[in-house]
Design an enzyme around this catalytic site. Structure first.
Site, PDB file in Angstrom:
ATOM      1  N   ARG A 157      13.879 -13.052 -33.159  1.00 19.86           N
ATOM      2  CA  ARG A 157      12.921 -13.136 -34.292  1.00 19.86           C
ATOM      3  C   ARG A 157      12.153 -14.366 -34.121  1.00 19.86           C
ATOM      4  O   ARG A 157      11.675 -14.730 -35.100  1.00 19.86           O
ATOM      5  CB  ARG A 157      13.723 -12.999 -35.468  1.00 19.86           C
ATOM      6  CG  ARG A 157      14.271 -11.607 -35.727  1.00 19.86           C
ATOM      7  CD  ARG A 157      14.902 -11.522 -36.624  1.00 19.86           C
ATOM      8  NE  ARG A 157      15.849 -10.316 -36.768  1.00 19.86           N
ATOM      9  CZ  ARG A 157      15.419  -9.404 -37.971  1.00 19.86           C
ATOM     10  NH1 ARG A 157      14.483  -9.514 -38.782  1.00 19.86           N
ATOM     11  NH2 ARG A 157      16.207  -8.252 -38.179  1.00 19.86           N
TER      12      ARG A 157
ATOM     13  N   ARG B 141       9.018 -26.327 -36.622  1.00 17.73           N
ATOM     14  CA  ARG B 141       9.565 -27.490 -36.654  1.00 17.73           C
ATOM     15  C   ARG B 141      10.817 -27.920 -35.916  1.00 17.73           C
ATOM     16  O   ARG B 141      11.133 -29.097 -35.313  1.00 17.73           O
ATOM     17  CB  ARG B 141       9.755 -27.830 -38.182  1.00 17.73           C
ATOM     18  CG  ARG B 141      10.131 -29.065 -38.621  1.00 17.73           C
ATOM     19  CD  ARG B 141       9.013 -30.488 -38.104  1.00 17.73           C
ATOM     20  NE  ARG B 141       7.936 -30.166 -38.744  1.00 17.73           N
ATOM     21  CZ  ARG B 141       7.280 -30.580 -39.872  1.00 17.73           C
ATOM     22  NH1 ARG B 141       8.353 -31.231 -40.664  1.00 17.73           N
ATOM     23  NH2 ARG B 141       6.442 -30.199 -40.291  1.00 17.73           N
TER      24      ARG B 141
ATOM     25  N   GLY C 104      13.480 -25.222 -41.988  1.00 15.71           N
ATOM     26  CA  GLY C 104      13.186 -24.130 -42.255  1.00 15.71           C
ATOM     27  C   GLY C 104      12.147 -23.517 -41.150  1.00 15.71           C
ATOM     28  O   GLY C 104      12.657 -22.182 -40.714  1.00 15.71           O
TER      29      GLY C 104
ATOM     30  N   GLU D 245      17.215 -23.622 -50.257  1.00 14.28           N
ATOM     31  CA  GLU D 245      18.027 -23.342 -49.394  1.00 14.28           C
ATOM     32  C   GLU D 245      19.511 -23.958 -49.447  1.00 14.28           C
ATOM     33  O   GLU D 245      20.667 -23.389 -49.317  1.00 14.28           O
ATOM     34  CB  GLU D 245      17.914 -23.587 -47.929  1.00 14.28           C
ATOM     35  CG  GLU D 245      16.504 -22.718 -47.460  1.00 14.28           C
ATOM     36  CD  GLU D 245      15.080 -23.104 -47.652  1.00 14.28           C
ATOM     37  OE1 GLU D 245      14.309 -22.118 -47.671  1.00 14.28           O
ATOM     38  OE2 GLU D 245      15.060 -24.241 -48.047  1.00 14.28           O
TER      39      GLU D 245
ATOM     40  N   GLU E 273      13.928 -26.862 -53.719  1.00 14.36           N
ATOM     41  CA  GLU E 273      13.779 -26.494 -52.671  1.00 14.36           C
ATOM     42  C   GLU E 273      14.312 -24.902 -52.612  1.00 14.36           C
ATOM     43  O   GLU E 273      14.659 -24.332 -53.797  1.00 14.36           O
ATOM     44  CB  GLU E 273      14.405 -27.097 -51.413  1.00 14.36           C
ATOM     45  CG  GLU E 273      15.853 -28.003 -51.527  1.00 14.36           C
ATOM     46  CD  GLU E 273      16.891 -26.708 -51.167  1.00 14.36           C
ATOM     47  OE1 GLU E 273      17.157 -26.671 -49.963  1.00 14.36           O
ATOM     48  OE2 GLU E 273      17.404 -26.162 -52.344  1.00 14.36           O
TER      49      GLU E 273
ATOM     50  N   SER F 277       7.482 -33.395 -50.619  1.00 17.32           N
ATOM     51  CA  SER F 277       6.039 -32.850 -50.141  1.00 17.32           C
ATOM     52  C   SER F 277       5.036 -32.772 -51.267  1.00 17.32           C
ATOM     53  O   SER F 277       3.735 -32.732 -51.150  1.00 17.32           O
ATOM     54  CB  SER F 277       5.942 -31.510 -49.290  1.00 17.32           C
ATOM     55  OG  SER F 277       6.485 -30.601 -50.008  1.00 17.32           O
ATOM     56  N   ASP F 278       5.323 -32.546 -52.621  1.00 15.57           N
ATOM     57  CA  ASP F 278       4.715 -32.233 -53.683  1.00 15.57           C
ATOM     58  C   ASP F 278       5.284 -32.745 -55.012  1.00 15.57           C
ATOM     59  O   ASP F 278       6.462 -32.611 -55.028  1.00 15.57           O
ATOM     60  CB  ASP F 278       4.047 -30.983 -53.923  1.00 15.57           C
ATOM     61  CG  ASP F 278       5.238 -29.843 -53.914  1.00 15.57           C
ATOM     62  OD1 ASP F 278       5.248 -29.281 -54.958  1.00 15.57           O
ATOM     63  OD2 ASP F 278       5.965 -29.469 -52.851  1.00 15.57           O
TER      64      ASP F 278
ATOM     65  N   ARG G 157      20.635 -29.783 -43.040  1.00 17.55           N
ATOM     66  CA  ARG G 157      19.269 -29.057 -43.363  1.00 17.55           C
ATOM     67  C   ARG G 157      18.416 -30.300 -43.805  1.00 17.55           C
ATOM     68  O   ARG G 157      18.646 -31.358 -44.222  1.00 17.55           O
ATOM     69  CB  ARG G 157      19.528 -28.229 -44.564  1.00 17.55           C
ATOM     70  CG  ARG G 157      18.046 -28.195 -45.301  1.00 17.55           C
ATOM     71  CD  ARG G 157      17.889 -26.847 -46.360  1.00 17.55           C
ATOM     72  NE  ARG G 157      16.724 -27.153 -47.136  1.00 17.55           N
ATOM     73  CZ  ARG G 157      15.491 -27.087 -46.852  1.00 17.55           C
ATOM     74  NH1 ARG G 157      15.196 -26.813 -45.780  1.00 17.55           N
ATOM     75  NH2 ARG G 157      14.635 -27.292 -47.757  1.00 17.55           N
ATOM     76  N   VAL G 158      17.322 -30.275 -42.871  1.00 19.53           N
ATOM     77  CA  VAL G 158      16.255 -30.961 -42.832  1.00 19.53           C
ATOM     78  C   VAL G 158      14.854 -30.392 -43.326  1.00 19.53           C
ATOM     79  O   VAL G 158      14.316 -29.572 -42.426  1.00 19.53           O
ATOM     80  CB  VAL G 158      16.026 -31.929 -41.608  1.00 19.53           C
ATOM     81  CG1 VAL G 158      17.081 -32.954 -41.265  1.00 19.53           C
ATOM     82  CG2 VAL G 158      15.687 -31.050 -40.544  1.00 19.53           C
TER      83      VAL G 158
END
Length: 241
Positions: free
Chosen positions: A44, A25, A21, A182, A180, A204-205, A88-89
């Site tokens: 952008r 990264r 995202g 996406e 998530e 992550s949580d 997607r990572v």
């Protein structure tokens, strides 16, 4: 030829693109894991890079947050730049008790509260799923590296701050392995245009337990996830040879 959102030329992107995202990264992935790196787009500040991994040409590009943003980039990559596979990572939240912080999750399917795939699919429900071969390659790559993974249905949410906390308990009941924003969109775009896609996330949580990883922990697990993604590309090449 450049598109409204990607200022690159045909041939700048590899046929496989890894998509986090965060555009920074994407820069980290390119600088850490790829060789002979070239920046190929920056509209952008959504940076894209192409390099090689063990001699294999691979690209990486950010996709922003949420299904509308990632769908724009995925569509243009596939339609205008000839991309065949998107991985997607990213990160995800957990709701199930057996999914822990820093676990690596592979999204075999992606449920969603978004209506984008219904719009694509004539108002009907579309089962947004990953390409089976890409799932298998990721699982095999993880096994080869001794990295445990959870494979299952993830949930792509339109709201990051969802006021309906009870719905997370429903996700738990239905076995959702990660939340998530996406994957369902990327899977829908890939299906619409005849490409293949996969989502790999690190936890992550934990939403129901209120637990979260530190930035250092996220980075360590992110690197493991990237190794799985990159090695899975090589396994996919071997399957198709």
């Amino acid at each position: 030829m450049a598109t409204p959102h990607i200022n690159a030329e045909m041939g700048d992107f590899a046929d496989v693109v890894l998509m986090p995202g965060d555009p920074l990264r994407a820069k980290y992935i390119a600088e850490t894991f790829l060789q002979d790196v070239k920046e190929v787009c920056n509209v952008r500040s959504m940076f894209g890079y192409t390099g090689t991994y063990k001699g294999r040409k691979i690209s990486v590009m950010g996709h922003g947050m949420g299904i509308p943003s990632c769908s724009i980039y995925a569509t243009e990559l596939i339609k205008d730049f000839g991309v065949k596979k998107i991985i997607r990572v990213g990160s995800c939240g957990a709701v199930r008790d057996d999914v822990k912080l820093r676990d690596v999750v592979i999204g075999m399917g992606a449920s969603t509260d978004s209506k984008v795939n219904r719009i694509r699919f004539g108002g009907h429900d579309f089962a947004a799923i990953a390409d089976f071969g890409m799932v298998q390659n990721a699982v095999d790559a993880a096994k080869a590296k001794g990295i445990p993974v959870k494979v299952g249905n993830i949930f792509s949410a339109d709201l990051f701050y969802n006021p309906d906390f009870e719905f997370f308990k429903t996700m738990d009941k239905y076995g959702i392995v990660g939340v998530e924003m996406e994957a369902a969109g990327i899977y829908g775009v890939a299906a619409e245009f005849g490409a293949k896609a996969l989502t790999i996330c690190t936890v992550s949580d934990h939403i129901l337990r209120g637990e979260a990883t530190t930035s250092e922990e996220r980075q360590l697990t992110f690197n493991e996830m990237m190794e799985i993604a990159l090695e899975s590309v090589l396994l996919g090449d071997a399957d198709e040879a």
